[in-house]
Design a protein around this motif. Sequence first.
Motif, PDB file in Angstrom:
ATOM      1  N   ARG A  55       0.898  -1.166   0.000  1.00 16.62           N
ATOM      2  CA  ARG A  55       0.000   0.000   0.000  1.00 16.62           C
ATOM      3  C   ARG A  55       0.927   1.204   0.000  1.00 16.62           C
ATOM      4  NH1 ARG A  55      -5.312   0.031   1.422  1.00 16.62           N
ATOM      5  NH2 ARG A  55      -6.196  -2.015   1.748  1.00 16.62           N
ATOM      6  N   TYR A  56       0.780   2.032  -1.033  1.00 19.60           N
ATOM      7  CA  TYR A  56       1.697   3.156  -1.198  1.00 19.60           C
ATOM      8  C   TYR A  56       0.980   4.272  -1.937  1.00 19.60           C
ATOM      9  CZ  TYR A  56       6.017   5.595  -2.541  1.00 19.60           C
ATOM     10  OH  TYR A  56       7.021   6.525  -2.722  1.00 19.60           O
ATOM     11  N   ASP A  57       1.068   5.487  -1.391  1.00 19.94           N
ATOM     12  CA  ASP A  57       0.390   6.622  -2.010  1.00 19.94           C
ATOM     13  C   ASP A  57       1.351   7.572  -2.716  1.00 19.94           C
ATOM     14  OD1 ASP A  57      -2.219   5.847  -1.312  1.00 19.94           O
ATOM     15  OD2 ASP A  57      -1.935   6.626   0.712  1.00 19.94           O
ATOM     16  N   GLY A  58       2.654   7.272  -2.671  1.00 20.58           N
ATOM     17  CA  GLY A  58       3.635   8.117  -3.338  1.00 20.58           C
ATOM     18  C   GLY A  58       3.803   7.737  -4.801  1.00 20.58           C
ATOM     19  N   GLU A  59       4.825   8.284  -5.412  1.00 21.06           N
ATOM     20  CA  GLU A  59       5.144   7.982  -6.808  1.00 21.06           C
ATOM     21  C   GLU A  59       5.793   6.602  -6.876  1.00 21.06           C
ATOM     22  OE1 GLU A  59       4.406   9.865  -9.476  1.00 21.06           O
ATOM     23  OE2 GLU A  59       3.399  11.265  -8.136  1.00 21.06           O
ATOM     24  N   ILE A  60       5.156   5.655  -7.536  1.00 22.86           N
ATOM     25  CA  ILE A  60       5.637   4.276  -7.587  1.00 22.86           C
ATOM     26  C   ILE A  60       7.020   4.199  -8.245  1.00 22.86           C
ATOM     27  CG2 ILE A  60       4.544   3.584  -9.754  1.00 22.86           C
ATOM     28  CD1 ILE A  60       4.706   1.501  -6.514  1.00 22.86           C
ATOM     29  N   GLU A  61       7.332   5.132  -9.122  1.00 27.12           N
ATOM     30  CA  GLU A  61       8.633   5.157  -9.785  1.00 27.12           C
ATOM     31  C   GLU A  61       9.782   5.254  -8.778  1.00 27.12           C
ATOM     32  OE1 GLU A  61       6.090   7.230 -10.642  1.00 27.12           O
ATOM     33  OE2 GLU A  61       5.486   6.302 -12.521  1.00 27.12           O
ATOM     34  N   ASN A  62       9.518   5.838  -7.621  1.00 23.66           N
ATOM     35  CA  ASN A  62      10.547   5.987  -6.591  1.00 23.66           C
ATOM     36  C   ASN A  62      10.964   4.649  -5.982  1.00 23.66           C
ATOM     37  OD1 ASN A  62      10.445   8.762  -6.951  1.00 23.66           O
ATOM     38  ND2 ASN A  62       8.974   9.048  -5.318  1.00 23.66           N
ATOM     39  N   LEU A  63      10.171   3.608  -6.165  1.00 26.18           N
ATOM     40  CA  LEU A  63      10.468   2.307  -5.568  1.00 26.18           C
ATOM     41  C   LEU A  63      11.093   1.327  -6.558  1.00 26.18           C
ATOM     42  CD1 LEU A  63       7.243   1.742  -3.454  1.00 26.18           C
ATOM     43  CD2 LEU A  63       9.401   2.805  -2.756  1.00 26.18           C
ATOM     44  N   ILE A  64      11.125   1.670  -7.832  1.00 22.89           N
ATOM     45  CA  ILE A  64      11.616   0.748  -8.861  1.00 22.89           C
ATOM     46  C   ILE A  64      13.124   0.569  -8.743  1.00 22.89           C
ATOM     47  CG2 ILE A  64      11.900   0.393 -11.349  1.00 22.89           C
ATOM     48  CD1 ILE A  64       9.204   1.854 -11.687  1.00 22.89           C
ATOM     49  N   ASP A  65      13.554  -0.707  -8.785  1.00 24.45           N
ATOM     50  CA  ASP A  65      14.977  -1.025  -8.826  1.00 24.45           C
ATOM     51  C   ASP A  65      15.189  -2.191  -9.793  1.00 24.45           C
ATOM     52  OD1 ASP A  65      14.429  -3.440  -7.458  1.00 24.45           O
ATOM     53  OD2 ASP A  65      14.767  -2.492  -5.513  1.00 24.45           O
TER      54      ASP A  65
END
Length: 78
Positions: free
Chosen positions: A47-57
Amino acid sequence: MEYNVLFFTHSGAMKFSRKVKSMDIPCKLMPVPRALSSNCSISARIRYDGEIENLIDDEIEKIFLSENSENRLLYEAE
């Protein structure tokens, strides 16, 4: 928002879980839902409300947005 994150490897899923939990993002590792495909049999539901791009690795194969029992592909590694 809820996302299903699929990984190339089990170790990638474990690293991702530790990373997002350290950021206070709820994460549950689970089998990949049948409707989705993966090289690895483990996925993470977050569950995440931020920019999903910030979590991509580099460990992430695909990210799906889960809404109303449907999964919409948002990211796929090249």
